[in-house]
Scaffold this motif. Structure first.
Motif, PDB file in Angstrom:
ATOM      1  N   ALA A  16      -7.504   7.745   9.942  1.00 42.75           N
ATOM      2  CA  ALA A  16      -8.423   8.817   9.632  1.00 42.75           C
ATOM      3  C   ALA A  16      -9.673   8.241   8.968  1.00 42.75           C
ATOM      4  N   ARG A  17     -10.400   9.078   8.251  1.00 48.25           N
ATOM      5  CA  ARG A  17     -11.589   8.588   7.550  1.00 48.25           C
ATOM      6  C   ARG A  17     -11.237   7.421   6.652  1.00 48.25           C
ATOM      7  N   ARG A  18     -10.059   7.499   6.036  1.00 51.99           N
ATOM      8  CA  ARG A  18      -9.456   6.357   5.357  1.00 51.99           C
ATOM      9  C   ARG A  18      -8.046   6.202   5.903  1.00 51.99           C
ATOM     10  N   THR A  19      -7.617   4.984   6.077  1.00 55.12           N
ATOM     11  CA  THR A  19      -6.305   4.725   6.681  1.00 55.12           C
ATOM     12  C   THR A  19      -5.203   4.852   5.648  1.00 55.12           C
ATOM     13  N   ALA A  20      -4.115   5.472   6.062  1.00 56.17           N
ATOM     14  CA  ALA A  20      -2.935   5.605   5.206  1.00 56.17           C
ATOM     15  C   ALA A  20      -1.694   5.357   6.044  1.00 56.17           C
ATOM     16  N   THR A  21      -0.610   4.999   5.381  1.00 55.07           N
ATOM     17  CA  THR A  21       0.687   4.798   6.030  1.00 55.07           C
ATOM     18  C   THR A  21       1.722   5.652   5.314  1.00 55.07           C
ATOM     19  N   VAL A  22       2.573   6.314   6.082  1.00 53.69           N
ATOM     20  CA  VAL A  22       3.685   7.051   5.504  1.00 53.69           C
ATOM     21  C   VAL A  22       4.979   6.356   5.911  1.00 53.69           C
ATOM     22  N   LEU A  23       5.860   6.132   4.934  1.00 55.72           N
ATOM     23  CA  LEU A  23       7.183   5.569   5.169  1.00 55.72           C
ATOM     24  C   LEU A  23       8.216   6.527   4.593  1.00 55.72           C
ATOM     25  N   VAL A  24       9.253   6.814   5.359  1.00 57.36           N
ATOM     26  CA  VAL A  24      10.365   7.642   4.892  1.00 57.36           C
ATOM     27  C   VAL A  24      11.649   6.874   5.153  1.00 57.36           C
ATOM     28  N   ASN A  25      12.411   6.619   4.099  1.00 57.85           N
ATOM     29  CA  ASN A  25      13.648   5.850   4.216  1.00 57.85           C
ATOM     30  C   ASN A  25      14.823   6.808   4.349  1.00 57.85           C
ATOM     31  N   LEU A  26      15.406   6.868   5.544  1.00 63.76           N
ATOM     32  CA  LEU A  26      16.564   7.720   5.789  1.00 63.76           C
ATOM     33  C   LEU A  26      17.861   6.920   5.818  1.00 63.76           C
ATOM     34  N   GLY A  27      17.796   5.644   5.462  1.00 62.64           N
ATOM     35  CA  GLY A  27      18.980   4.809   5.471  1.00 62.64           C
ATOM     36  C   GLY A  27      19.729   4.840   4.158  1.00 62.64           C
ATOM     37  N   ALA A  28      20.762   4.009   4.067  1.00 64.91           N
ATOM     38  CA  ALA A  28      21.613   3.957   2.871  1.00 64.91           C
ATOM     39  C   ALA A  28      21.168   2.897   1.879  1.00 64.91           C
ATOM     40  N   LYS A  29      20.205   2.039   2.274  1.00 63.82           N
ATOM     41  CA  LYS A  29      19.761   0.953   1.413  1.00 63.82           C
ATOM     42  C   LYS A  29      18.268   1.083   1.130  1.00 63.82           C
ATOM     43  N   PRO A  30      17.826   0.599  -0.023  1.00 63.93           N
ATOM     44  CA  PRO A  30      16.376   0.556  -0.271  1.00 63.93           C
ATOM     45  C   PRO A  30      15.710  -0.440   0.661  1.00 63.93           C
ATOM     46  N   ILE A  31      14.434  -0.233   0.911  1.00 69.23           N
ATOM     47  CA  ILE A  31      13.660  -1.175   1.719  1.00 69.23           C
ATOM     48  C   ILE A  31      12.523  -1.734   0.870  1.00 69.23           C
ATOM     49  N   VAL A  32      12.126  -2.950   1.187  1.00 74.54           N
ATOM     50  CA  VAL A  32      11.024  -3.589   0.479  1.00 74.54           C
ATOM     51  C   VAL A  32       9.706  -3.087   1.054  1.00 74.54           C
ATOM     52  N   LEU A  33       8.797  -2.686   0.175  1.00 77.09           N
ATOM     53  CA  LEU A  33       7.502  -2.192   0.622  1.00 77.09           C
ATOM     54  C   LEU A  33       6.568  -3.356   0.938  1.00 77.09           C
ATOM     55  N   PRO A  34       5.640  -3.158   1.867  1.00 77.54           N
ATOM     56  CA  PRO A  34       4.730  -4.251   2.224  1.00 77.54           C
ATOM     57  C   PRO A  34       3.895  -4.694   1.029  1.00 77.54           C
ATOM     58  N   ALA A  35       3.744  -5.989   0.876  1.00 73.80           N
ATOM     59  CA  ALA A  35       3.051  -6.537  -0.295  1.00 73.80           C
ATOM     60  C   ALA A  35       1.554  -6.293  -0.245  1.00 73.80           C
TER      61      ALA A  35
END
Length: 571
Positions: free
Chosen positions: A524-543
């Motif tokens: 969009a006018r500014r870029t954004a990312t949405v992440l939704v974790n539906l699993g059983a383990k946490p995930i590492v977010l991009p650095a």
């Protein structure tokens, strides 16, 4: 703690699901807030919300950050189905106020730069509508009966219904009338309650009448209409028997029900679109219609939003999608493919006045059918899990380009009232099914505004028309306003960021963060990312990303299960 999953991204141009539509018409990107008038705000202590109560609370919606409101019916009605049984389409029921109150509500909304969507109920009227009373008096074969779906019965002396159709609310969809001479007479169709006779949309009088109703409200300043049962106005020729599901989203290989989604219905909406377009164009001044069309598959539903018909149609398939990553990704991709082919926005929704609130629905076991109400003796939702998932689901919905609808109170995380006493229930579904279906009362409970006020601030006194559960006290607006981490402040933040980034007008690219994660880049006018974790383990977010918004407090380097984040590239 379980070790987090390491993420990888492998997005390519082939993963683009939707291209950006900058400077689009308002309805392509709008977030619209549904107000259920009976349950929003009571100004006169009679226990029922009203139009002056809505007007007084409009500044709250301005600070929430929505673009428009949709008002469920406020017309004169015997209230057999909470106002969806309309006796007069050009007035206001005294329990809600007056036409002057409606004019003031529209004017105040416009002063706050909020558009107003009015509910239109064209499939049926009340049996107390002047037309139906005239039909009963006029008798078989009359012009008056031609406005409705009257038929002769079958069997000996016409004692059996014309076909085997069942009401959506339970029981037969036909009722036999007593003629003026006292003899049993014809039968009339009511796909919903017995007090909601279906109109005959092959009759030109019906079509002319609704042209006039549209213009009546457009002339008073309404910005558009949400159309009730939009897929039901035309019935199949000959009214053939049907024994399959009545909810089209439950269909598999059963064929198409003869009472829903008939091709001729589109003629009506092409004509209505012409009426709306005659009231002006331009991005901000155009009038809009939204279809309540329970239709599948996605390409069939998209027919309602072709360029010369509706501007919006609720994405009910998305609303009913189970809390599973693959299912959500598939639903979102199918929706964009179908709607983009006809140049229409996808219109997202998670809750409304007809379904169990998503803060409770998502706390039920994944994969179970959506219940029609939850009672005290039913398995109870996991409240904490349901709210956690609801906040994440909302973050997904509000990140997606297109329009979105919010149902009153979901911004407070309100759950379904699952302990409602049976003697308090008013949904006709409960009575017509003998209690087998509890119905929709549990999602229609009056709003809590102030914890320690009478009726939690819903009104100045008197019992509300439906009792509020105890947990609503701590969820009241005054308990969340300005409180970091509250659901109310989460919604305010999401709506602010959505507007600042123009996410509603953006393009969408699917990202690969593993099988249990739903992930998109919004261009969009500014870029954004949405992440939704539906699993059983946490995930590492991009650095290389910074968190804009998180669905739960304390999220930093890892995204826990049932949580969501909006990210932006680090500067």
């Amino acid at each position: 703690m379980t070790a987090p999953t390491t993420t990888t991204t492998g997005a390519t141009s082939a993963d683009i699901l939707h291209t950006a539509r900058p400077d689009a018409e308002w309805w392509r990107r709008a977030v619209i807030y549904q107000i259920y008038p009976r349950s929003w705000a009571d100004s006169n202590a009679d226990g029922i919300g009203d139009l002056p109560g809505i007007t007084a609370r409009l500044p709250y919606l301005k600070t929430l950050g929505v673009d428009a409101i949709w008002l469920s019916p406020f017309y004169p009605s015997p209230q057999a189905d909470a106002g969806y049984d309309v006796a007069d389409y050009r007035d206001v029921d005294p329990i809600f106020g007056t036409l002057a109150d409606a004019d003031q509500l529209i004017a105040t909304s416009h002063e706050l730069n909020l558009k107003v969507i009015v509910d239109l109920v064209p499939n049926h009227t009340s049996d107390e509508h002047a037309w139906f009373r005239a039909a009963l008096a006029a008798g078989p074969g009359s012009r008056e009966r031609g406005r409705y779906m009257f038929r002769e019965g079958t069997g000996a002396d016409g004692a059996l219904p014309p076909n085997n159709w069942q009401s959506v609310f339970g029981g037969p969809a036909w009722t036999r009338v007593t003629e003026a001479d006292g003899r049993p007479g014809q039968w009339y169709l009511h796909l919903f309650d017995v007090k909601q006779p279906d109109l005959n949309w092959h009759d030109q009088q019906v079509r002319d009448e609704f042209d006039d109703v549209l213009r009546f409200w457009l002339d008073r300043g309404a910005d558009g209409f949400r159309v009730d049962v939009a897929h039901g106005l035309i019935k199949a020729e000959g009214l053939p028997d049907w024994a399959g599901p009545l909810n089209m989203l439950d269909l598999k290989d059963d064929g198409k029900p003869p009472m829903w989604d008939q091709d001729q219905v589109h003629e009506i909406y092409r004509h209505w679109r012409g009426v709306l377009d005659s009231y002006g164009g331009g991005d901000d001044s155009s009038r809009a219609m939204c279809a309540e069309a329970w239709v599948q598959p996605a390409d069939r539903a998209a027919m309602y939003v072709r360029p010369d018909e509706f501007q919006q149609a609720f994405n009910f398939e998305f609303m009913q999608t189970p809390w599973e990553a693959a299912a959500l990704r598939s639903s979102i991709a199918d929706s964009y493919q179908a709607n983009d082919e006809v140049g229409a926005p996808t219109t997202w929704v998670l809750s409304n006045h007809d379904v169990v609130r998503h803060a409770s629905r998502l706390g039920l076991p994944v994969g179970n059918p959506r219940p029609n109400g939850i009672g005290a003796d039913d398995p109870q939702p996991d409240a904490a899990l349901g709210l956690r998932r609801a906040r994440a689901a909302t973050m997904l919905m509000l990140a997606l380009p297109g329009g979105a609808y919010i149902y009153q109170g979901e911004e407070l995380g309100l759950p379904e009232h699952t302990g409602l006493p049976d003697d308090a229930r008013q949904d006709p579904t409960f009575a017509r099914t003998g209690g087998a279906e509890l119905g929709r009362d549990g999602c229609r409970i009056p709003m809590p505004w102030v914890k320690d006020a009478p009726t939690h601030g819903f009104g100045p006194g008197g019992d509300p028309w439906l009792p509020q559960p105890g947990e609503y006290a701590d969820l009241a607006v005054d308990q969340q306003d300005g409180v970091t981490g509250s659901t109310l402040e989460l919604y305010r933040t999401l709506l602010w960021v959505r507007r600042e980034f123009d996410l509603g007008e953006g393009g969408l690219r699917e990202l690969d963060f593993g099988p249990d994660v739903v992930a998109y880049e919004i261009q969009a006018r500014r870029t954004a990312t949405v992440l939704v974790n539906l699993g059983a383990k946490p995930i590492v977010l991009p650095a290389n990303s910074a968190i804009l918004v998180a669905s739960q407090p304390g999220i930093s380097d890892e995204l826990p299960p049932d949580c969501a984040v909006w990210l932006t590239p680090r500067a």
